[in-house]
Scaffold this motif. Structure first.
Motif, PDB file in Angstrom:
ATOM      1  N   GLU A   1      -2.826  -4.529   8.160  1.00 54.51           N
ATOM      2  CA  GLU A   1      -2.471  -5.953   8.188  1.00 54.51           C
ATOM      3  C   GLU A   1      -2.717  -6.599   6.823  1.00 54.51           C
ATOM      4  OE1 GLU A   1      -4.878  -7.361  11.396  1.00 54.51           O
ATOM      5  OE2 GLU A   1      -3.331  -6.970  12.891  1.00 54.51           O
ATOM      6  N   ALA A   2      -3.795  -6.210   6.163  1.00 53.94           N
ATOM      7  CA  ALA A   2      -4.083  -6.734   4.827  1.00 53.94           C
ATOM      8  C   ALA A   2      -2.971  -6.343   3.856  1.00 53.94           C
ATOM      9  CB  ALA A   2      -5.434  -6.213   4.332  1.00 53.94           C
ATOM     10  N   ALA A   3      -2.475  -5.111   3.971  1.00 48.94           N
ATOM     11  CA  ALA A   3      -1.379  -4.656   3.116  1.00 48.94           C
ATOM     12  C   ALA A   3      -0.113  -5.469   3.379  1.00 48.94           C
ATOM     13  CB  ALA A   3      -1.113  -3.166   3.338  1.00 48.94           C
ATOM     14  N   ILE A   4       0.154  -5.797   4.631  1.00 47.63           N
ATOM     15  CA  ILE A   4       1.320  -6.604   4.979  1.00 47.63           C
ATOM     16  C   ILE A   4       1.181  -8.008   4.397  1.00 47.63           C
ATOM     17  CG2 ILE A   4       2.532  -7.716   6.904  1.00 47.63           C
ATOM     18  CD1 ILE A   4       1.913  -5.133   8.532  1.00 47.63           C
ATOM     19  N   ILE A   5      -0.010  -8.571   4.467  1.00 45.21           N
ATOM     20  CA  ILE A   5      -0.254  -9.905   3.905  1.00 45.21           C
ATOM     21  C   ILE A   5      -0.007  -9.900   2.398  1.00 45.21           C
ATOM     22  CG2 ILE A   5      -2.066 -11.605   3.404  1.00 45.21           C
ATOM     23  CD1 ILE A   5      -3.286 -10.814   6.191  1.00 45.21           C
ATOM     24  N   VAL A   6      -0.571  -8.924   1.712  1.00 41.64           N
ATOM     25  CA  VAL A   6      -0.413  -8.840   0.250  1.00 41.64           C
ATOM     26  C   VAL A   6       1.061  -8.640  -0.114  1.00 41.64           C
ATOM     27  CG1 VAL A   6      -0.973  -7.451  -1.793  1.00 41.64           C
ATOM     28  CG2 VAL A   6      -2.771  -8.066  -0.160  1.00 41.64           C
ATOM     29  N   ASP A   7       1.737  -7.734   0.582  1.00 37.13           N
ATOM     30  CA  ASP A   7       3.157  -7.501   0.317  1.00 37.13           C
ATOM     31  C   ASP A   7       3.982  -8.760   0.544  1.00 37.13           C
ATOM     32  OD1 ASP A   7       2.920  -4.852  -0.454  1.00 37.13           O
ATOM     33  OD2 ASP A   7       3.306  -4.056   1.566  1.00 37.13           O
ATOM     34  N   THR A   8       3.665  -9.506   1.597  1.00 37.98           N
ATOM     35  CA  THR A   8       4.396 -10.728   1.915  1.00 37.98           C
ATOM     36  C   THR A   8       4.206 -11.777   0.824  1.00 37.98           C
ATOM     37  OG1 THR A   8       4.152 -10.288   4.282  1.00 37.98           O
ATOM     38  CG2 THR A   8       4.713 -12.539   3.648  1.00 37.98           C
ATOM     39  N   VAL A   9       2.997 -11.926   0.333  1.00 40.21           N
ATOM     40  CA  VAL A   9       2.726 -12.888  -0.739  1.00 40.21           C
ATOM     41  C   VAL A   9       3.471 -12.487  -2.009  1.00 40.21           C
ATOM     42  CG1 VAL A   9       0.934 -13.801  -2.279  1.00 40.21           C
ATOM     43  CG2 VAL A   9       0.503 -13.631   0.178  1.00 40.21           C
ATOM     44  N   PHE A  10       3.395 -11.212  -2.379  1.00 40.10           N
ATOM     45  CA  PHE A  10       4.094 -10.749  -3.580  1.00 40.10           C
ATOM     46  C   PHE A  10       5.603 -10.917  -3.440  1.00 40.10           C
ATOM     47  CE2 PHE A  10       0.529  -7.619  -4.948  1.00 40.10           C
ATOM     48  CZ  PHE A  10      -0.173  -8.673  -5.502  1.00 40.10           C
TER      49      PHE A  10
ATOM     50  N   MET B   1      -6.978  -3.981 -12.080  1.00 39.74           N
ATOM     51  CA  MET B   1      -6.917  -4.134 -10.647  1.00 39.74           C
ATOM     52  C   MET B   1      -5.537  -3.709 -10.180  1.00 39.74           C
ATOM     53  SD  MET B   1      -7.499  -7.545  -8.357  1.00 39.74           S
ATOM     54  CE  MET B   1      -8.922  -7.203  -7.373  1.00 39.74           C
ATOM     55  N   THR B   2      -5.505  -2.966  -9.104  1.00 38.37           N
ATOM     56  CA  THR B   2      -4.249  -2.500  -8.541  1.00 38.37           C
ATOM     57  C   THR B   2      -3.955  -3.245  -7.233  1.00 38.37           C
ATOM     58  OG1 THR B   2      -5.292  -0.776  -7.204  1.00 38.37           O
ATOM     59  CG2 THR B   2      -4.669  -0.185  -9.486  1.00 38.37           C
ATOM     60  N   LYS B   3      -2.758  -3.040  -6.733  1.00 38.62           N
ATOM     61  CA  LYS B   3      -2.400  -3.645  -5.446  1.00 38.62           C
ATOM     62  C   LYS B   3      -3.346  -3.147  -4.349  1.00 38.62           C
ATOM     63  CE  LYS B   3       1.390  -3.350  -2.382  1.00 38.62           C
ATOM     64  NZ  LYS B   3       2.808  -3.111  -2.185  1.00 38.62           N
ATOM     65  N   ALA B   4      -3.720  -1.876  -4.401  1.00 40.80           N
ATOM     66  CA  ALA B   4      -4.656  -1.319  -3.424  1.00 40.80           C
ATOM     67  C   ALA B   4      -6.006  -2.046  -3.484  1.00 40.80           C
ATOM     68  CB  ALA B   4      -4.841   0.175  -3.653  1.00 40.80           C
ATOM     69  N   ASP B   5      -6.436  -2.415  -4.679  1.00 44.01           N
ATOM     70  CA  ASP B   5      -7.684  -3.170  -4.827  1.00 44.01           C
ATOM     71  C   ASP B   5      -7.562  -4.548  -4.184  1.00 44.01           C
ATOM     72  OD1 ASP B   5      -8.842  -1.078  -6.306  1.00 44.01           O
ATOM     73  OD2 ASP B   5      -8.155  -1.936  -8.216  1.00 44.01           O
ATOM     74  N   ILE B   6      -6.404  -5.168  -4.333  1.00 45.96           N
ATOM     75  CA  ILE B   6      -6.185  -6.485  -3.721  1.00 45.96           C
ATOM     76  C   ILE B   6      -6.183  -6.357  -2.204  1.00 45.96           C
ATOM     77  CG2 ILE B   6      -4.549  -8.405  -3.487  1.00 45.96           C
ATOM     78  CD1 ILE B   6      -3.678  -7.768  -6.407  1.00 45.96           C
TER      79      ILE B   6
ATOM     80  N   GLU C   1      -7.721  -4.128  -0.463  1.00 51.23           N
ATOM     81  CA  GLU C   1      -9.119  -3.891  -0.089  1.00 51.23           C
ATOM     82  C   GLU C   1      -9.909  -5.198  -0.075  1.00 51.23           C
ATOM     83  OE1 GLU C   1     -12.471  -1.857   1.133  1.00 51.23           O
ATOM     84  OE2 GLU C   1     -10.452  -1.031   0.951  1.00 51.23           O
ATOM     85  N   ALA C   2      -9.685  -6.055  -1.074  1.00 53.44           N
ATOM     86  CA  ALA C   2     -10.386  -7.342  -1.129  1.00 53.44           C
ATOM     87  C   ALA C   2     -10.005  -8.227   0.051  1.00 53.44           C
ATOM     88  CB  ALA C   2     -10.076  -8.050  -2.451  1.00 53.44           C
ATOM     89  N   VAL C   3      -8.721  -8.260   0.396  1.00 59.81           N
ATOM     90  CA  VAL C   3      -8.270  -9.049   1.554  1.00 59.81           C
ATOM     91  C   VAL C   3      -8.891  -8.477   2.828  1.00 59.81           C
ATOM     92  CG1 VAL C   3      -6.261  -9.661   2.980  1.00 59.81           C
ATOM     93  CG2 VAL C   3      -6.132  -9.833   0.481  1.00 59.81           C
ATOM     94  N   TYR C   4      -8.896  -7.175   2.963  1.00 63.45           N
ATOM     95  CA  TYR C   4      -9.490  -6.496   4.116  1.00 63.45           C
ATOM     96  C   TYR C   4     -10.960  -6.880   4.290  1.00 63.45           C
ATOM     97  CZ  TYR C   4     -11.861  -2.548   6.384  1.00 63.45           C
ATOM     98  OH  TYR C   4     -12.682  -1.776   7.168  1.00 63.45           O
ATOM     99  N   ARG C   5     -11.713  -6.837   3.207  1.00 63.74           N
ATOM    100  CA  ARG C   5     -13.142  -7.171   3.272  1.00 63.74           C
ATOM    101  C   ARG C   5     -13.379  -8.655   3.515  1.00 63.74           C
ATOM    102  NH1 ARG C   5     -15.178  -5.137  -2.127  1.00 63.74           N
ATOM    103  NH2 ARG C   5     -13.102  -5.715  -2.436  1.00 63.74           N
ATOM    104  N   GLU C   6     -12.577  -9.502   2.861  1.00 65.77           N
ATOM    105  CA  GLU C   6     -12.816 -10.944   2.914  1.00 65.77           C
ATOM    106  C   GLU C   6     -12.466 -11.558   4.262  1.00 65.77           C
ATOM    107  OE1 GLU C   6     -14.244 -14.461   1.494  1.00 65.77           O
ATOM    108  OE2 GLU C   6     -14.301 -12.566   0.413  1.00 65.77           O
ATOM    109  N   ILE C   7     -11.331 -11.189   4.835  1.00 66.31           N
ATOM    110  CA  ILE C   7     -10.935 -11.850   6.084  1.00 66.31           C
ATOM    111  C   ILE C   7     -11.076 -10.956   7.305  1.00 66.31           C
ATOM    112  CG2 ILE C   7      -9.437 -13.503   4.932  1.00 66.31           C
ATOM    113  CD1 ILE C   7      -7.042 -11.956   5.815  1.00 66.31           C
ATOM    114  N   GLY C   8     -11.408  -9.700   7.114  1.00 65.53           N
ATOM    115  CA  GLY C   8     -11.755  -8.835   8.235  1.00 65.53           C
ATOM    116  C   GLY C   8     -10.594  -8.382   9.106  1.00 65.53           C
ATOM    117  N   VAL C   9      -9.397  -8.320   8.554  1.00 68.42           N
ATOM    118  CA  VAL C   9      -8.278  -7.768   9.316  1.00 68.42           C
ATOM    119  C   VAL C   9      -8.165  -6.279   9.006  1.00 68.42           C
ATOM    120  CG1 VAL C   9      -7.004  -9.948   9.367  1.00 68.42           C
ATOM    121  CG2 VAL C   9      -6.602  -8.347   7.509  1.00 68.42           C
TER     122      VAL C   9
END
Length: 95
Positions: free
Chosen positions: A20-29, A1-6, A8-16
């Motif tokens: 924005e999903a990339a910003i969320i993932v980057d912020t968590v990391f 699994m890559t960061k892009a996959d994560i 994509e999963a955030v994008y699909r799961e919460i619908g942003v």
């Protein structure tokens, strides 16, 4: 699994939006990295624990030449999965 996959999963799961999903993932990391860099442990419930462990210097041997060498002290990152994660991976469960 890559960061892009994560992302994509955030994008699909919460619908942003994907941006924005990339910003969320980057912020968590970045938050995890900052805590570990500061020497703190990171505990993610139902997932596991990330820790920094100090390793002391020790004597080692070059396997190619047999020469004894000094292995320097260093910090290593360790991860210990939670019992829940271990069981789910072992049993092959997915959600």
């Amino acid at each position: 699994m890559t960061k892009a996959d994560i992302v994509e999963a955030v994008y699909r799961e919460i619908g942003v939006a994907k941006k924005e999903a990339a910003i969320i993932v980057d912020t968590v990391f970045e938050a995890i990295r900052a805590k570990l860099e500061g020497g703190e442990s990171v505990k993610i419930s139902r997932f596991g624990n990330f820790n920094i462990r100090n390793k002391v210097p020790r004597r080692g041997r070059n396997p190619k030449t047999g020469e004894e060498i000094e292995i320097t002290a260093r910090k290593v990152l360790t991860f210990k999965p939670s019992q829940i994660l271990r069981e789910r991976v072992r049993d092959g469960q997915t959600d």
